[in-house]
Design a protein around this motif. Sequence first.
Motif, short mmCIF file in Angstrom:
data_model
loop_
_atom_site.label_atom_id
_atom_site.label_comp_id
_atom_site.label_asym_id
_atom_site.label_seq_id
_atom_site.Cartn_x
_atom_site.Cartn_y
_atom_site.Cartn_z
N GLU A 211 0.81 -1.21 0.00
CA GLU A 211 0.00 0.00 0.00
C GLU A 211 0.85 1.27 0.00
OE1 GLU A 211 -2.46 -0.52 3.41
OE2 GLU A 211 -3.83 -1.91 2.40
N GLU A 212 2.09 1.15 0.46
CA GLU A 212 3.01 2.28 0.45
C GLU A 212 4.23 1.92 -0.38
OE1 GLU A 212 4.00 3.06 4.46
OE2 GLU A 212 1.94 3.49 5.09
N ALA A 213 4.99 2.93 -0.79
CA ALA A 213 6.22 2.68 -1.55
C ALA A 213 7.16 1.84 -0.69
CB ALA A 213 6.90 4.00 -1.91
N PRO A 214 7.68 0.72 -1.23
CA PRO A 214 8.54 -0.16 -0.45
C PRO A 214 9.86 0.50 -0.10
CG PRO A 214 8.56 -0.83 -2.74
CD PRO A 214 7.51 0.23 -2.62
N PRO A 215 10.35 0.30 1.12
CA PRO A 215 11.66 0.87 1.49
C PRO A 215 12.79 0.09 0.84
CG PRO A 215 10.84 -0.54 3.25
CD PRO A 215 9.74 -0.47 2.22
N LEU A 216 13.94 0.73 0.72
CA LEU A 216 15.12 0.02 0.24
C LEU A 216 15.61 -0.86 1.38
CD1 LEU A 216 17.04 2.86 -1.64
CD2 LEU A 216 15.37 1.23 -2.52
N ARG A 217 15.81 -2.14 1.08
CA ARG A 217 16.21 -3.07 2.13
C ARG A 217 17.54 -3.72 1.76
NH1 ARG A 217 10.44 -4.61 1.75
NH2 ARG A 217 9.36 -3.92 3.64
N GLY A 218 18.43 -3.82 2.74
CA GLY A 218 19.66 -4.56 2.59
C GLY A 218 19.51 -5.91 3.26
N PHE A 219 20.60 -6.67 3.28
CA PHE A 219 20.51 -8.01 3.85
C PHE A 219 20.14 -7.98 5.32
CE2 PHE A 219 22.64 -11.44 6.22
CZ PHE A 219 21.86 -12.50 5.76
N ASP A 220 20.73 -7.06 6.08
CA ASP A 220 20.41 -7.00 7.51
C ASP A 220 18.92 -6.74 7.74
OD1 ASP A 220 23.02 -7.48 8.17
OD2 ASP A 220 23.54 -5.37 8.50
N ASP A 221 18.32 -5.92 6.89
CA ASP A 221 16.88 -5.64 7.01
C ASP A 221 16.07 -6.90 6.72
OD1 ASP A 221 17.33 -2.80 7.45
OD2 ASP A 221 17.81 -2.71 5.33
N LEU A 222 16.45 -7.60 5.64
CA LEU A 222 15.73 -8.82 5.29
C LEU A 222 15.88 -9.87 6.37
CD1 LEU A 222 16.90 -9.05 1.56
CD2 LEU A 222 14.71 -8.21 2.38
N ALA A 223 17.10 -10.03 6.87
CA ALA A 223 17.35 -11.03 7.91
C ALA A 223 16.58 -10.70 9.19
CB ALA A 223 18.85 -11.12 8.21
N ALA A 224 16.46 -9.40 9.50
CA ALA A 224 15.73 -9.00 10.71
C ALA A 224 14.25 -9.33 10.59
CB ALA A 224 15.93 -7.51 10.96
N VAL A 225 13.69 -9.15 9.40
CA VAL A 225 12.27 -9.48 9.20
C VAL A 225 12.04 -10.98 9.45
CG1 VAL A 225 10.44 -9.67 7.48
CG2 VAL A 225 11.83 -7.60 7.59
N ILE A 226 12.94 -11.80 8.90
CA ILE A 226 12.79 -13.25 9.06
C ILE A 226 13.03 -13.66 10.51
CG2 ILE A 226 13.75 -15.49 8.38
CD1 ILE A 226 14.31 -14.24 5.64
N ALA A 227 14.06 -13.08 11.13
CA ALA A 227 14.38 -13.44 12.52
C ALA A 227 13.22 -13.10 13.46
CB ALA A 227 15.65 -12.73 12.96
N GLY A 228 12.51 -12.02 13.16
CA GLY A 228 11.41 -11.61 14.02
C GLY A 228 10.09 -12.26 13.69
N SER A 229 10.09 -13.19 12.74
CA SER A 229 8.85 -13.86 12.33
C SER A 229 8.55 -15.04 13.23
CB SER A 229 8.97 -14.34 10.88
OG SER A 229 9.84 -15.45 10.80
N GLY A 230 7.42 -15.66 12.99
CA GLY A 230 7.04 -16.84 13.76
C GLY A 230 7.36 -18.13 13.04
N LEU A 231 8.23 -18.07 12.03
CA LEU A 231 8.61 -19.27 11.28
C LEU A 231 9.42 -20.22 12.15
CD1 LEU A 231 9.79 -17.57 7.95
CD2 LEU A 231 7.60 -18.74 8.34
N ALA A 232 9.38 -21.50 11.79
CA ALA A 232 10.21 -22.49 12.46
C ALA A 232 11.68 -22.14 12.23
CB ALA A 232 9.91 -23.89 11.94
N ASP A 233 12.54 -22.51 13.18
CA ASP A 233 13.95 -22.15 13.09
C ASP A 233 14.59 -22.66 11.80
OD1 ASP A 233 13.85 -20.84 15.48
OD2 ASP A 233 14.66 -22.50 16.66
N SER A 234 14.23 -23.88 11.38
CA SER A 234 14.84 -24.43 10.16
C SER A 234 14.45 -23.61 8.94
CB SER A 234 14.40 -25.90 9.96
OG SER A 234 12.98 -25.98 9.85
N LEU A 235 13.20 -23.15 8.90
CA LEU A 235 12.76 -22.30 7.79
C LEU A 235 13.44 -20.94 7.83
CD1 LEU A 235 8.96 -23.11 7.53
CD2 LEU A 235 10.63 -23.30 5.69
N LYS A 236 13.61 -20.40 9.03
CA LYS A 236 14.32 -19.13 9.16
C LYS A 236 15.74 -19.24 8.59
CE LYS A 236 12.04 -17.25 13.31
NZ LYS A 236 12.25 -16.81 14.71
N GLN A 237 16.41 -20.32 8.94
CA GLN A 237 17.79 -20.51 8.48
C GLN A 237 17.85 -20.62 6.97
OE1 GLN A 237 19.21 -23.93 10.62
NE2 GLN A 237 19.10 -22.93 12.62
#
Length: 419
Positions: free
Chosen positions: A71-97
């Motif tokens: 709905e809004e213009a997507p921010p520019l994301r680097g690897f640390d941003d992408l990794a932070a999104v995944i780390a803060g998710s409720g995914l299983a650890d194996s899927l996160k890795q």
Amino acid sequence: MGGTVLYIDPWSGVAGDMLLAALLDAARDHPSVSALLAEAVDSLRLRGVVVNVSRGSEWGLSCTKVKVREEEAPPLRGFDDLAAVIAGSGLADSLKQRATAALRTLVEVEASVHGVALEDVHLHEVGAADTLVDVVGTLVLVDALGVQRVYVGEIPVGGGTVRLAHGQVGVPAPATVRLLEGYRVRGGPEPKELTTPTGALLVRALGAIQGPLPTLTIRHVGYGAGELRLESGPNVLRVIVGEESGPAGYSVQVPGAQTECVVELVTNLDDVTPEVVGYAVGRLRGSGALDVWTSSADFKKDRPGCILHVLVSEERVAEAAAIIFEETGSLGLRSHMWTRHVLERGWEPVEVGGFQVRVKWGRLGERIVSLAPEYDDAARVADQRKIPLRDVAELALRAARLKLGLDKEVEEGSDDRGR
């Protein structure tokens, strides 16, 4: 081998949204699988992101389409941003890795293409939410379908040019080319970008083995539509999920390693001179064989000889067999297909005694688990500096570990254990 397999049939190329849609289409009779995708996407907590899944048709072919909208213009994301999104998710650890490792690969490729450090990569196309949804969603659905192995056919990449954030480039895009190293690709069939970096990344992250449709009992078939409109036919990706038929055995999955099929050619030599064997080995290595070796053996009439082994990719079997017959005079050879698990690898140049020494590294998932100095480089330094080869190797390893930040990881791990 047996087990549940996924065959990716990319007659119109591979894009991340097409693969995700095809897997959803294959599981359309299992609402619980679709629910897992929705749960995984929600757990990413991507504010303002809406995932629309719809059924339709392309050129009269029923298929599923996935559209990720922000709905809004997507921010520019680097690897640390992408990794932070995944780390803060409720995914299983194996899927996160696995998801983090896949995205790290993509960002590393972009960094290499643009000649910048990983932390300086801020991706426009790749950083968008649809990439996160495609990667995470595909991994979730592959697990939900119980897939143990993935195969992929020859990959059409399209042609012409495509406009990216850094300007107009040729198709396939630079990142796509790097991600598909080792896979057979072909241009066309239309002058458009048919295979995208995210699609190429998923083929690689799933450890897809390239080849024709294996012998299997079909359980599910799915068709995923892409955004492009093609002139020659439907822009869809087909996936087939089934039980592979084959000899009794077992399948080994190595998380973080790439899987591929290779062929071993074997012949017995009991009337060939060592010089001829050596020349044949040299020709085979020079032709692109993955490995060549011999083992001693005794044959009929108690004659000593050797067994020649040659490991090649499927497309090099005919060439290697011809060299064996021409150079050794052998009247026959045996062949066997093996599944090989290999680490992602690369080179890290370091300086020892004023000279450059390349150190080969191997990565399992996100961890570098193997380091080895290149012999020729180390030997040159040893000769020039008049110091033992083992000392040069030790210095090169120490410099590489420091440059790659591995010694820091060891120290931090030691501190954690101490606490």
